[in-house]
Design an enzyme around this catalytic site. Structure first.
Site, PDB file in Angstrom:
ATOM      1  N   ALA A   1       4.527   0.042  -2.699  1.00  0.00           N
ATOM      2  CA  ALA A   1       3.204   0.465  -2.242  1.00  0.00           C
ATOM      3  C   ALA A   1       2.227   0.739  -3.371  1.00  0.00           C
ATOM      4  O   ALA A   1       2.557   1.380  -4.366  1.00  0.00           O
ATOM      5  CB  ALA A   1       3.271   1.700  -1.358  1.00  0.00           C
ATOM      6  N   GLY A   2       1.016   0.218  -3.175  1.00  0.00           N
ATOM      7  CA  GLY A   2      -0.098   0.533  -4.064  1.00  0.00           C
ATOM      8  C   GLY A   2      -0.397  -0.511  -5.121  1.00  0.00           C
ATOM      9  O   GLY A   2      -1.402  -0.426  -5.810  1.00  0.00           O
TER      10      GLY A   2
ATOM     11  N   ASN B   1       3.154  -6.275  -0.377  1.00  0.00           N
ATOM     12  CA  ASN B   1       2.761  -6.990   0.833  1.00  0.00           C
ATOM     13  C   ASN B   1       1.294  -7.387   0.772  1.00  0.00           C
ATOM     14  O   ASN B   1       0.937  -8.531   0.554  1.00  0.00           O
ATOM     15  CB  ASN B   1       3.066  -6.163   2.083  1.00  0.00           C
ATOM     16  CG  ASN B   1       2.946  -6.934   3.387  1.00  0.00           C
ATOM     17  OD1 ASN B   1       3.612  -6.636   4.343  1.00  0.00           O
ATOM     18  ND2 ASN B   1       2.130  -7.979   3.456  1.00  0.00           N
ATOM     19  N   THR B   2       0.424  -6.374   0.902  1.00  0.00           N
ATOM     20  CA  THR B   2      -1.004  -6.652   1.043  1.00  0.00           C
ATOM     21  C   THR B   2      -1.575  -7.440  -0.138  1.00  0.00           C
ATOM     22  O   THR B   2      -2.430  -8.312   0.066  1.00  0.00           O
ATOM     23  CB  THR B   2      -1.776  -5.325   1.197  1.00  0.00           C
ATOM     24  OG1 THR B   2      -1.060  -4.502   2.124  1.00  0.00           O
ATOM     25  CG2 THR B   2      -3.170  -5.553   1.724  1.00  0.00           C
TER      26      THR B   2
ATOM     27  N   LYS C   1      14.467   0.272   5.388  1.00  0.00           N
ATOM     28  CA  LYS C   1      13.417   0.881   4.576  1.00  0.00           C
ATOM     29  C   LYS C   1      12.884   2.051   5.372  1.00  0.00           C
ATOM     30  O   LYS C   1      12.229   1.872   6.403  1.00  0.00           O
ATOM     31  CB  LYS C   1      12.289  -0.130   4.274  1.00  0.00           C
ATOM     32  CG  LYS C   1      11.106   0.516   3.587  1.00  0.00           C
ATOM     33  CD  LYS C   1       9.968  -0.451   3.298  1.00  0.00           C
ATOM     34  CE  LYS C   1       8.702   0.340   3.028  1.00  0.00           C
ATOM     35  NZ  LYS C   1       7.565  -0.518   2.669  1.00  0.00           N
TER      36      LYS C   1
ATOM     37  N   GLY D   1      -1.420  -0.230   0.516  1.00  0.00           N
ATOM     38  CA  GLY D   1      -2.563  -1.104   0.769  1.00  0.00           C
ATOM     39  C   GLY D   1      -3.792  -0.782  -0.053  1.00  0.00           C
ATOM     40  O   GLY D   1      -4.825  -1.436   0.089  1.00  0.00           O
TER      41      GLY D   1
END
Lengths: 65, 257
Positions: free
Chosen positions: B184-185, B206-207, B96, B157
């Site tokens: 992301a986001g 992830n987050t 990645k 995040g």
């Protein structure tokens, strides 16, 4: 010799990368190493001679996103 | 089935491994998500600590494919060297590719990204570029050898969810045959369902999972939302309209006055 190991200056008696890892008690099949910005493969460490002020990176796995 | 560089994957959720309260909770979340792929990273090891070993073993026992990242890299040379070290460490040519260009938004430096992607593709890497929703950059990444694109939908995040649906929609339309993973986001399952409804192939999170009060519960919620969005996309959704349309037929309705 003096080396820059993971960004910190350190004095270690080591002629090769394998010597240096052993001297500093680095161990583990997961470690990856680079010297002066170039990858040094696991199997090349024994024959990889180090020089004064070589920049050595020793990385290990971590959590990531 | 989704194919990423000729590897078939069942789950359309890729899960990050960072920021969980504990390794056990991370493991629970990975299992609950049913993911096939987790992202991992690399860090400087302290002499004598062997701290990376426990995490390495944990990932191994989870039986999932790893996608190492180049998080924190700001230059082409940093990203290329990190990718090479990751290949050695995790025995995979998947990477990645992140090359960060802005400290506040963690927006990718797309110029460096394209250059790094070209170098790494030339060295046999299967590059998963973390990019923006810019179509020209996407084209350049494909020219550089990428066979998968991972556009952000909002800053990493931020949990904002898709801030530019029009751009995502046009990206999907412009590259109908390229696996597109929103990376992301994403903040909540409805965001993931939305991008899957647009026809995106998968979501990387992830987050949103790691930071939830119950990460395993949230991982399962995301898995369900992603599947629902995917099914809806295939089932063909109605377009919104301004005026009401009675759902109950009016023909034959009794007239009482």
């Amino acid at each position: 010799m003096t080396f820059i190991i993971n960004g910190e200056e350190q004095e270690v008696a080591a002629a090769t990368l394998a010597d240096l890892l052993a001297a500093l008690d680095y161990d583990g099949e997961w470690l990856a190493t680079a010297v002066n910005g170039e990858l040094v493969h696991r199997e090349e460490r024994t024959g990889f001679s180090l020089g004064e002020r070589d920049r050595i990176e020793i990385l290990s796995p971590m959590q990531g996103g | 089935m989704l194919k990423l560089y000729n590897v078939e994957v069942q789950s359309r959720l890729l899960l990050g491994t960072a920021r969980y309260p504990s390794p056990a909770i991370l493991a629970d979340a990975v299992r609950a998500s049913n993911t096939d792929i987790v992202t991992v990273s690399l860090r400087r090891e302290t002499a004598g600590s062997r701290s990376g070993g426990a995490f390495f073993e944990l990932i191994r026992t989870l039986g999932v494919r790893v996608l190492p990242n180049t998080a924190g890299c700001h230059t082409v040379s940093e990203a290329v060297l990190t990718a090479k070290m990751a290949r050695e460490m995790f025995s995979t040519d998947w990477i990645k590719l992140e090359v960060i260009g802005n400290h506040d938004t963690l927006q990718p430096d797309v110029f460096a990204l394209v250059e790094a992607a070209r170098i790494l593709s030339g060295e046999g890497f299967k590059v998963f570029p973390y990019t923006t929703d810019d179509l020209v950059v996407a084209e350049r990444l494909l020219d550089a050898g990428c066979q998968v694109l991972m556009p952000w939908c909002a800053p990493i995040g931020s949990a904002m969810g898709p801030v530019n649906l029009t751009a995502l929609r046009s990206m999907r339309a412009s590259f109908p045959d390229v696996p597109l993973i929103v990376d992301a986001g994403i903040g909540r399952p409805s965001h993931a369902a939305t991008v899957m409804e647009l026809g995106f192939d998968a979501v990387l999170l992830n987050t949103a999972v790691a930071g939830a009060a119950d990460p395993a519960g949230m991982a399962a919620a995301f898995a369900g939302a992603i599947e629902a969005g995917r099914m809806a996309c295939h089932a063909g959704m109605l377009e919104p309209r301004d005026m009401a349309v009675p759902s109950t037929p009016v023909i034959g309705k009794a007239v009482f006055s």
